[in-house]
Motif scaffolding. Sequence first.
Motif, mmCIF file in Angstrom:
data_model
loop_
_atom_site.group_PDB
_atom_site.id
_atom_site.type_symbol
_atom_site.label_atom_id
_atom_site.label_comp_id
_atom_site.label_asym_id
_atom_site.label_seq_id
_atom_site.Cartn_x
_atom_site.Cartn_y
_atom_site.Cartn_z
ATOM 1 N N LYS A 4 -8.515 0.803 3.552
ATOM 2 C CA LYS A 4 -7.889 -0.493 3.792
ATOM 3 C C LYS A 4 -8.898 -1.610 3.600
ATOM 4 C CE LYS A 4 -4.255 0.824 7.051
ATOM 5 N NZ LYS A 4 -3.682 0.582 8.388
ATOM 6 N N THR A 12 -3.998 -10.753 2.636
ATOM 7 C CA THR A 12 -3.182 -9.743 3.315
ATOM 8 C C THR A 12 -3.879 -8.409 3.240
ATOM 9 O OG1 THR A 12 -1.186 -10.933 2.674
ATOM 10 C CG2 THR A 12 -0.905 -8.665 3.415
ATOM 11 N N GLU A 13 -3.818 -7.656 4.334
ATOM 12 C CA GLU A 13 -4.428 -6.332 4.369
ATOM 13 C C GLU A 13 -3.627 -5.381 3.499
ATOM 14 O OE1 GLU A 13 -6.102 -3.263 7.771
ATOM 15 O OE2 GLU A 13 -4.200 -4.283 8.099
ATOM 16 N N THR A 14 -4.336 -4.496 2.798
ATOM 17 C CA THR A 14 -3.666 -3.462 2.010
ATOM 18 C C THR A 14 -3.379 -2.258 2.893
ATOM 19 O OG1 THR A 14 -5.717 -2.381 1.319
ATOM 20 C CG2 THR A 14 -4.924 -4.223 -0.040
ATOM 21 N N VAL A 15 -2.499 -1.364 2.405
ATOM 22 C CA VAL A 15 -2.153 -0.169 3.193
ATOM 23 C C VAL A 15 -3.128 0.968 2.924
ATOM 24 C CG1 VAL A 15 0.283 -0.795 3.262
ATOM 25 C CG2 VAL A 15 -0.572 0.633 1.390
ATOM 26 N N HIS A 17 -3.473 2.541 -0.077
ATOM 27 C CA HIS A 17 -3.063 3.388 -1.199
ATOM 28 C C HIS A 17 -3.395 2.700 -2.517
ATOM 29 C CE1 HIS A 17 0.236 4.872 1.770
ATOM 30 N NE2 HIS A 17 -0.951 5.448 1.993
ATOM 31 N N GLU A 23 -2.690 -1.628 -5.857
ATOM 32 C CA GLU A 23 -2.687 -1.434 -4.420
ATOM 33 C C GLU A 23 -1.439 -2.074 -3.795
ATOM 34 O OE1 GLU A 23 -7.047 -1.431 -2.693
ATOM 35 O OE2 GLU A 23 -6.784 -3.144 -4.046
ATOM 36 N N GLU A 24 -1.006 -1.535 -2.644
ATOM 37 C CA GLU A 24 0.171 -2.031 -1.944
ATOM 38 C C GLU A 24 -0.261 -2.893 -0.769
ATOM 39 O OE1 GLU A 24 4.089 -0.318 0.464
ATOM 40 O OE2 GLU A 24 2.611 1.062 -0.419
ATOM 41 N N LEU A 25 0.304 -4.089 -0.716
ATOM 42 C CA LEU A 25 -0.009 -4.997 0.380
ATOM 43 C C LEU A 25 0.834 -4.659 1.607
ATOM 44 C CD1 LEU A 25 -0.221 -8.427 -1.498
ATOM 45 C CD2 LEU A 25 -2.075 -6.815 -0.967
ATOM 46 N N ASN A 26 0.232 -4.755 2.782
ATOM 47 C CA ASN A 26 0.933 -4.493 4.035
ATOM 48 C C ASN A 26 1.539 -5.808 4.545
ATOM 49 O OD1 ASN A 26 1.914 -3.241 6.287
ATOM 50 N ND2 ASN A 26 -0.060 -3.165 7.371
ATOM 51 N N THR A 27 2.525 -6.331 3.766
ATOM 52 C CA THR A 27 3.144 -7.615 4.107
ATOM 53 C C THR A 27 4.116 -7.430 5.277
ATOM 54 O OG1 THR A 27 3.003 -8.260 1.789
ATOM 55 C CG2 THR A 27 4.475 -9.551 3.201
ATOM 56 N N PRO A 28 3.994 -8.160 6.342
ATOM 57 C CA PRO A 28 4.901 -8.005 7.481
ATOM 58 C C PRO A 28 6.325 -8.458 7.126
ATOM 59 C CG PRO A 28 3.498 -9.918 7.803
ATOM 60 C CD PRO A 28 2.981 -9.214 6.588
#
Length: 303
Positions: A4, A12-15, A17, A23-28
């Motif tokens: 991460k 934004t923090e990534t998940v 992966h 990469e996939e963003l951990n968007t709320p």
Amino acid sequence: MANKRIDEPTGTETVGHEWDGIEELNTPLPRWWLWTFYLTIIFAIGYVIAYPAWPMIDRATVGMLNWSSRGELAKDMSAADQARATVREQLARIPIERLPEESGLMQQAVAGGAAAFRVNCVQCHGSGAAGSQELGYPNLNDDDWLWGGDLKAIEYTLVHGIRQAGDDETRMSVMPPFEGAFDTAQLDALVDHVLSLSGKAETNATGARIYADNCAACHGPAGGGDRAQGAPTLNDAIWLRGSSREAIKRQILQPRMGMMPKWEGRLDPVTIKMLAAYVHSLGGGEDFVEVAENPEAEVDEQP
């Protein structure tokens, strides 16, 4: 977790992966979406408590409201039955000749009669009540009535039928066969005269004389028919068995006469009354006429 990191362009923090550098963003999730989701959970819990929800062996849980679709259907059916019962009671009380005075009740009777017609009458008279000339089933849309076209006369015909064995009050008429009574020339002359009554041919003295001697007693001197005997009108453009020379010859030599079953005992009196109202409404119905000469005389049951 070790993979991460914070995405610099978006903050934004990534998940953690990564696929080929993507990469996939951990968007709320949006707050409005989360609250909508929570509300659906609350609604689902309330629904399970209030309404049938959990299937069991032979039924489902009834819920605190004790509601069911079958119960609603039963209520609707009961209300419809009650409404029909009220209309049927009114129809049972009113004399059929007075039915046109109650326009709302008349409309209800016509609607009920249409349903009864589709079940009991279309087999012979057709879905549009046009009948069949080939088979000898009358057209109920025109204004030519063998036995009378007012509501009371139609009801009588439905009750007792036509040429119904075992009913002493059935409509009855018989045309004798004339096979062998005329030679070819006389038959042709008679057919000419019959056709001339409706303007389809030129008359001649021989045909007119034969008609007067053999036919006028029932069909009238001018071919106007006689409802008291059930003799059809010959001076109009409506022909039950056809207006060709061949059809007329066949009817003179070997008359074909149909039969309609009586509906008394098969249908209840109110349904018969509704059927009469529907047939009367098809376009050729006649007004009911009281006996005016003698106010104390009863109206003839067979106009």
